[in-house]
Motif scaffolding. Structure first.
Motif, PDB file in Angstrom:
ATOM      1  N   ALA B 193       0.561  -1.114   0.430  1.00  0.00           N
ATOM      2  CA  ALA B 193       0.122   0.470  -0.193  1.00  0.00           C
ATOM      3  C   ALA B 193       0.964   0.976   0.295  1.00  0.00           C
ATOM      4  O   ALA B 193       0.408   2.506  -0.544  1.00  0.00           O
ATOM      5  N   LEU B 194       1.638   1.071   0.837  1.00  0.00           N
ATOM      6  CA  LEU B 194       3.058   2.021   1.241  1.00  0.00           C
ATOM      7  C   LEU B 194       3.258   2.907  -0.508  1.00  0.00           C
ATOM      8  O   LEU B 194       3.644   3.330  -1.261  1.00  0.00           O
ATOM      9  N   VAL B 195       3.876   1.466  -0.811  1.00  0.00           N
ATOM     10  CA  VAL B 195       4.449   1.584  -2.470  1.00  0.00           C
ATOM     11  C   VAL B 195       3.782   2.183  -3.432  1.00  0.00           C
ATOM     12  O   VAL B 195       3.718   3.637  -3.982  1.00  0.00           O
ATOM     13  N   ALA B 196       2.468   1.006  -3.924  1.00  0.00           N
ATOM     14  CA  ALA B 196       1.362   1.449  -5.100  1.00  0.00           C
ATOM     15  C   ALA B 196       1.062   3.100  -4.370  1.00  0.00           C
ATOM     16  O   ALA B 196       0.961   4.369  -5.333  1.00  0.00           O
ATOM     17  N   THR B 197       0.616   3.456  -2.836  1.00  0.00           N
ATOM     18  CA  THR B 197       0.290   5.022  -2.860  1.00  0.00           C
ATOM     19  C   THR B 197       1.359   5.867  -3.219  1.00  0.00           C
ATOM     20  O   THR B 197       1.221   7.145  -3.836  1.00  0.00           O
ATOM     21  N   GLY B 198       2.713   5.735  -3.005  1.00  0.00           N
ATOM     22  CA  GLY B 198       4.122   6.865  -3.273  1.00  0.00           C
ATOM     23  C   GLY B 198       4.088   6.757  -4.988  1.00  0.00           C
ATOM     24  O   GLY B 198       3.780   8.058  -5.258  1.00  0.00           O
ATOM     25  N   MET B 199       3.619   5.767  -5.986  1.00  0.00           N
ATOM     26  CA  MET B 199       3.933   5.593  -6.838  1.00  0.00           C
ATOM     27  C   MET B 199       2.330   6.413  -7.802  1.00  0.00           C
ATOM     28  O   MET B 199       3.208   7.447  -8.335  1.00  0.00           O
ATOM     29  N   VAL B 200       1.409   6.430  -7.327  1.00  0.00           N
ATOM     30  CA  VAL B 200       0.035   7.085  -7.748  1.00  0.00           C
ATOM     31  C   VAL B 200       0.586   8.457  -7.438  1.00  0.00           C
ATOM     32  O   VAL B 200      -0.121   9.670  -8.371  1.00  0.00           O
ATOM     33  N   LEU B 201       0.800   9.272  -6.209  1.00  0.00           N
ATOM     34  CA  LEU B 201       1.527  10.167  -5.680  1.00  0.00           C
ATOM     35  C   LEU B 201       2.049  10.995  -6.786  1.00  0.00           C
ATOM     36  O   LEU B 201       1.842  11.940  -7.162  1.00  0.00           O
ATOM     37  N   TRP B 202       3.614  10.071  -6.853  1.00  0.00           N
ATOM     38  CA  TRP B 202       4.565  10.494  -8.239  1.00  0.00           C
ATOM     39  C   TRP B 202       3.652  10.841  -9.345  1.00  0.00           C
ATOM     40  O   TRP B 202       4.137  11.680 -10.019  1.00  0.00           O
ATOM     41  N   THR B 204       0.609  11.303 -10.368  1.00  0.00           N
ATOM     42  CA  THR B 204      -0.412  11.840 -10.243  1.00  0.00           C
ATOM     43  C   THR B 204      -0.180  13.643  -9.821  1.00  0.00           C
ATOM     44  O   THR B 204      -0.492  14.351 -11.096  1.00  0.00           O
ATOM     45  N   VAL B 205       0.289  13.472  -9.186  1.00  0.00           N
ATOM     46  CA  VAL B 205       0.863  14.603  -8.889  1.00  0.00           C
ATOM     47  C   VAL B 205       2.122  15.419 -10.204  1.00  0.00           C
ATOM     48  O   VAL B 205       2.240  16.832 -10.523  1.00  0.00           O
ATOM     49  N   LEU B 222      -6.950  13.283 -11.851  1.00  0.00           N
ATOM     50  CA  LEU B 222      -7.561  13.375 -10.288  1.00  0.00           C
ATOM     51  C   LEU B 222      -8.283  12.051  -9.468  1.00  0.00           C
ATOM     52  O   LEU B 222      -8.576  11.465  -8.742  1.00  0.00           O
ATOM     53  N   ALA B 223      -9.149  11.080 -10.658  1.00  0.00           N
ATOM     54  CA  ALA B 223      -9.872  10.239 -10.628  1.00  0.00           C
ATOM     55  C   ALA B 223      -9.019   9.533 -10.282  1.00  0.00           C
ATOM     56  O   ALA B 223      -9.476   8.423  -8.564  1.00  0.00           O
ATOM     57  N   VAL B 224      -7.342   8.922 -10.258  1.00  0.00           N
ATOM     58  CA  VAL B 224      -6.820   7.684  -9.732  1.00  0.00           C
ATOM     59  C   VAL B 224      -6.251   8.764  -8.436  1.00  0.00           C
ATOM     60  O   VAL B 224      -6.367   7.547  -7.132  1.00  0.00           O
ATOM     61  N   LEU B 225      -6.011   9.853  -8.037  1.00  0.00           N
ATOM     62  CA  LEU B 225      -5.261  10.650  -6.702  1.00  0.00           C
ATOM     63  C   LEU B 225      -6.797  10.001  -6.017  1.00  0.00           C
ATOM     64  O   LEU B 225      -6.916   9.810  -5.267  1.00  0.00           O
ATOM     65  N   ALA B 264     -13.541  -3.489  -3.672  1.00  0.00           N
ATOM     66  CA  ALA B 264     -14.667  -2.100  -4.776  1.00  0.00           C
ATOM     67  C   ALA B 264     -13.744  -1.679  -5.326  1.00  0.00           C
ATOM     68  O   ALA B 264     -13.481  -1.506  -6.641  1.00  0.00           O
ATOM     69  N   THR B 265     -13.105  -0.889  -4.779  1.00  0.00           N
ATOM     70  CA  THR B 265     -12.134  -0.022  -4.502  1.00  0.00           C
ATOM     71  C   THR B 265     -11.126   0.131  -5.105  1.00  0.00           C
ATOM     72  O   THR B 265     -10.468   0.456  -6.160  1.00  0.00           O
ATOM     73  N   GLY B 266     -10.265  -1.132  -4.376  1.00  0.00           N
ATOM     74  CA  GLY B 266      -9.390  -1.765  -5.090  1.00  0.00           C
ATOM     75  C   GLY B 266      -9.285  -1.969  -6.650  1.00  0.00           C
ATOM     76  O   GLY B 266      -8.859  -1.372  -7.490  1.00  0.00           O
ATOM     77  N   ALA B 267     -11.113  -1.895  -7.462  1.00  0.00           N
ATOM     78  CA  ALA B 267     -11.031  -2.875  -9.131  1.00  0.00           C
ATOM     79  C   ALA B 267     -10.744  -1.318  -9.368  1.00  0.00           C
ATOM     80  O   ALA B 267     -10.297  -1.454 -10.245  1.00  0.00           O
ATOM     81  N   LEU B 268     -11.456  -0.123  -8.294  1.00  0.00           N
ATOM     82  CA  LEU B 268     -11.029   1.322  -9.245  1.00  0.00           C
ATOM     83  C   LEU B 268     -10.175   1.704  -9.343  1.00  0.00           C
ATOM     84  O   LEU B 268      -9.940   2.566 -10.072  1.00  0.00           O
ATOM     85  N   THR B 269      -9.425   1.610  -8.332  1.00  0.00           N
ATOM     86  CA  THR B 269      -8.010   2.332  -8.198  1.00  0.00           C
ATOM     87  C   THR B 269      -7.768   1.797  -9.418  1.00  0.00           C
ATOM     88  O   THR B 269      -6.462   2.552 -10.171  1.00  0.00           O
ATOM     89  N   LEU B 270      -7.174   0.548 -10.177  1.00  0.00           N
ATOM     90  CA  LEU B 270      -6.927  -0.266 -11.273  1.00  0.00           C
ATOM     91  C   LEU B 270      -7.356   0.428 -12.473  1.00  0.00           C
ATOM     92  O   LEU B 270      -6.201   0.449 -13.315  1.00  0.00           O
ATOM     93  N   ALA B 271      -8.398   0.066 -12.378  1.00  0.00           N
ATOM     94  CA  ALA B 271      -9.451   0.310 -13.982  1.00  0.00           C
ATOM     95  C   ALA B 271      -8.962   1.893 -13.836  1.00  0.00           C
ATOM     96  O   ALA B 271      -8.544   2.518 -14.988  1.00  0.00           O
ATOM     97  N   SER B 272      -8.778   2.854 -12.756  1.00  0.00           N
ATOM     98  CA  SER B 272      -8.271   4.656 -13.022  1.00  0.00           C
ATOM     99  C   SER B 272      -6.808   4.120 -13.370  1.00  0.00           C
ATOM    100  O   SER B 272      -6.812   5.045 -14.086  1.00  0.00           O
ATOM    101  N   SER B 273      -6.199   3.518 -13.010  1.00  0.00           N
ATOM    102  CA  SER B 273      -5.044   3.828 -12.992  1.00  0.00           C
ATOM    103  C   SER B 273      -4.442   3.611 -15.020  1.00  0.00           C
ATOM    104  O   SER B 273      -3.436   4.019 -15.509  1.00  0.00           O
ATOM    105  N   VAL B 274      -5.498   2.372 -15.141  1.00  0.00           N
ATOM    106  CA  VAL B 274      -5.275   1.814 -16.708  1.00  0.00           C
ATOM    107  C   VAL B 274      -5.967   3.103 -17.706  1.00  0.00           C
ATOM    108  O   VAL B 274      -5.108   3.539 -18.480  1.00  0.00           O
ATOM    109  N   ILE B 275      -7.201   3.754 -17.218  1.00  0.00           N
ATOM    110  CA  ILE B 275      -7.255   5.082 -18.031  1.00  0.00           C
ATOM    111  C   ILE B 275      -6.477   5.558 -17.913  1.00  0.00           C
ATOM    112  O   ILE B 275      -5.813   5.981 -19.342  1.00  0.00           O
TER     113      ILE B 275
END
Lengths: 260, 301
Positions: B193-202, B204-205, B222-225, B264-275
């Motif tokens: 979770a720490l690694v994935a959140t860090g990647m997403v932050l980096w 999306t910012v 914004l959706a992914v974040l 369910a939000t995990g599925a949304l997280t992956l889908a939004s990152s793919v988008i």
């Protein structure tokens, strides 16, 4: 396109396999059968020793938690007067523990002990297993009955014996099952009603006992010798005691489980 | 021009798939996975009594059947009406995935929840949902308008970063499924979770700092974040509720609710990152350094 057809064929094969595999059976698992009881040597009653004792509990008596059966009205109706309680920890009025499984874990002579021909009952009534803990000998029959007006599935989770999962319809025929290998304990679940849980102790000899409303136990017919006796409890784990008994001797062995 | 009805159908398909993920989460959280011991029939019939946990397990099968039929419809529609060959192939791939998913689901029942199969079933569900979301994007009007190209100099390239973030989130989902099916403890999932959140932050910012005026990129980032932050909160809530109800004689609604929302939000997280990754590949010019090693001809200045 060939791949798509292949993909479609796989579930068809699984469908056929599933139809065959899902049939419930009254037969026992395909494991080694026990030797006939008649050929096994009887216990030497004349020189047999006896272990007696109790399984005590110290500390604050934990509250028995209510079970919410509202997900299944047939179950809820069976407890309309008062909610069913979890049987995980039952402290008797005399400060002892109910549903502790006491058995001789080591030291019993390696011989073919006679297997009782009478099955041990495991009931499903009021959407609860009863008794909560049972003990059987290896290859002794367990008679499973559903007295409820609802479906149950019986799902033992052994680590040594063979796992199985079968449904039993309302007021359906009883099932006879057995476990071939010694295993203490085997949890039994009903996945339809996730609060339903029972435990089966399977032992290669007849020297075991499940404590009741007075928390005491009696193990008769032991040959003279040195033994390790274990008490198991669902929540509090196990405790072992070393004991030596002479011929015809009666010895007291007590166990104490501290609460939280 | 893609029919707007095809896009609407794709959105419906995607929503139904998310609902299927929720239904699957309810099965695991309620310990209902083996409440119906037979498959593909349920208690030997198409419609067993929906009592106790049979409601969750058979309900999951019914929703899965619906999604399977919708997937057949989508693949057939794409095959008949879609001009882009790769999108037609994606429709067939989705159909193959949903069939494989059904087979995995059956195996979990018949073989009594073998951990690799259960984890595979959970992971394929996440990938399948992302596929439906991608098809919804590919059939949308905004996609038909074509890309609005922007540059993004610097290393590592946004493209590789986006792929790495999606891969990282998928691995994190696999760790979550492994913890849920008791193949691993919770610690790898927490570290993930720490690694994935860090990647997403980096990621999306960086997108928001450099491409805030690009509608598609900004909206996707914004959706992914926001979904990722919601997911972290739900993860903590799911874990705390599990600890708080550990002594309960049955799965408690608070634990089930937070855990299923987390799945369910995990599925949304992956889908939004793919988008977001797709949008980056569509709208951001790839740096020369990315193109040269894989043999793409680069015109000299």
């Amino acid at each position: 396109m060939k791949n798509v057809l292949l993909s479609l064929a796989i579930p068809c094969v699984m469908f056929v396999a599933g139809c065959g595999g899902s049939k419930t059976s009254e037969s026992t698992p395909k494991e080694e059968a026990a030797a006939p009881a008649a050929s096994a040597p009887a216990i030497d009653e004349a020189n047999a020793a006896t272990l007696t004792g109790k399984v005590s509990f110290t500390g604050d008596k934990p509250a028995m938690r209510n079970i919410d059966m509202s997900a299944n009205p047939a179950c809820a109706r069976a407890h309309a007067g008062a909610p069913a309680k979890s049987e995980e920890v039952i402290v008797n009025d005399n400060g002892t523990l109910k549903n502790a499984f006491v058995w001789v874990k080591a030291g019993v002579p390696d011989r073919q002990w006679p297997v009782p021909t009478t099955p041990v009952d495991l009931a499903q009534k009021g959407c609860m297993y009863g008794p909560h803990v049972i003990g059987v000998m290896s290859n002794q029959d367990i008679k499973i009955v559903n007295s409820d007006p609802t479906n149950h599935n019986i799902h033992p989770l052994p680590k040594i014996n063979q796992e199985w999962n079968e449904s039993q319809p309302p007021n359906g025929d009883s099932k006879l099952k057995k476990f071939a290998r010694e295993e203490v304990m085997i949890p039994v679940k009903c996945n339809v009603h996730p609060w339903m849980r029972s435990y089966i102790g399977v032992v290669n000899h007849p020297f075991f006992f499940v404590t009741g409303d007075d928390g005491t136990f009696t193990i008769k017919g032991l040959p003279p010798g040195k033994y390790t006796v274990e008490a198991w409890h669902e929540k509090y784990g196990t405790k072992d005691v070393e004991v030596t008994v002479a011929a015809k001797e009666s010895k007291a062995v007590d166990f104490t489980f501290p609460g939280a | 021009m893609t029919s707007p009805w095809l896009h609407r159908y794709a959105v419906l398909w995607s929503f139904c798939t998310l609902f299927l993920v929720v239904a699957g989460g309810l099965v695991t959280s309620n310990d209902a996975g083996l409440s119906v011991p037979d498959w593909p029939l349920s208690y030997g019939s198409l419609m067993p009594p929906m009592e106790g946990n049979i409601f969750y397990e058979h309900g999951h099968r019914m929703v899965a059947t619906t999604v399977g039929l919708l997937t057949i419809g989508m693949a057939s529609w794409l095959a008949r009406a879609e001009q882009r060959r790769w999108l037609r192939n994606l429709g067939w791939l989705a159909l193959a995935a949903v069939i494989a998913q059904g087979v995995l689901g059956g195996m979990t029942v018949l073989f009594m929840l073998p951990k690799p199969v259960s984890i595979g079933h959970a992971c394929l569900a996440q990938l399948f949902f992302s596929t439906t979301a991608a098809v919804a994007l590919f059939t949308s009007r905004s996609w038909a308008r074509g890309p609005r190209m922007v540059d993004d100099p610097g290393a590592p390239s946004l493209h590789w970063f986006a792929l790495a973030a999606s891969a990282c989130i998928f691995l994190q989902l696999a760790l979550g499924a492994s913890a849920r099916h008791k193949a691993l403890g919770i610690l790898p999932h927490v570290i993930g979770a720490l690694v994935a959140t860090g990647m997403v932050l980096w990621l999306t910012v960086r997108v928001l700092m450099r491409h805030a005026d690009h509608h598609a990129l900004r909206r996707s980032a914004l959706a992914v974040l926001s979904i990722t932050f919601l997911q972290v909160f739900l993860g903590i809530a799911a874990y705390m509720s599990r600890l708080a109800t550990a002594d309960a004689p049955q799965p408690m609604p608070v634990m089930v609710g937070f855990t299923v929302a987390h799945v369910a939000t995990g599925a949304l997280t992956l889908a939004s990152s793919v988008i977001l990754a797709i949008q980056i590949f569509r709208h951001v010019r790839r740096p020369l350094a990315d193109l040269q090693p894989i043999g793409v001809a680069v015109p000299s200045a």
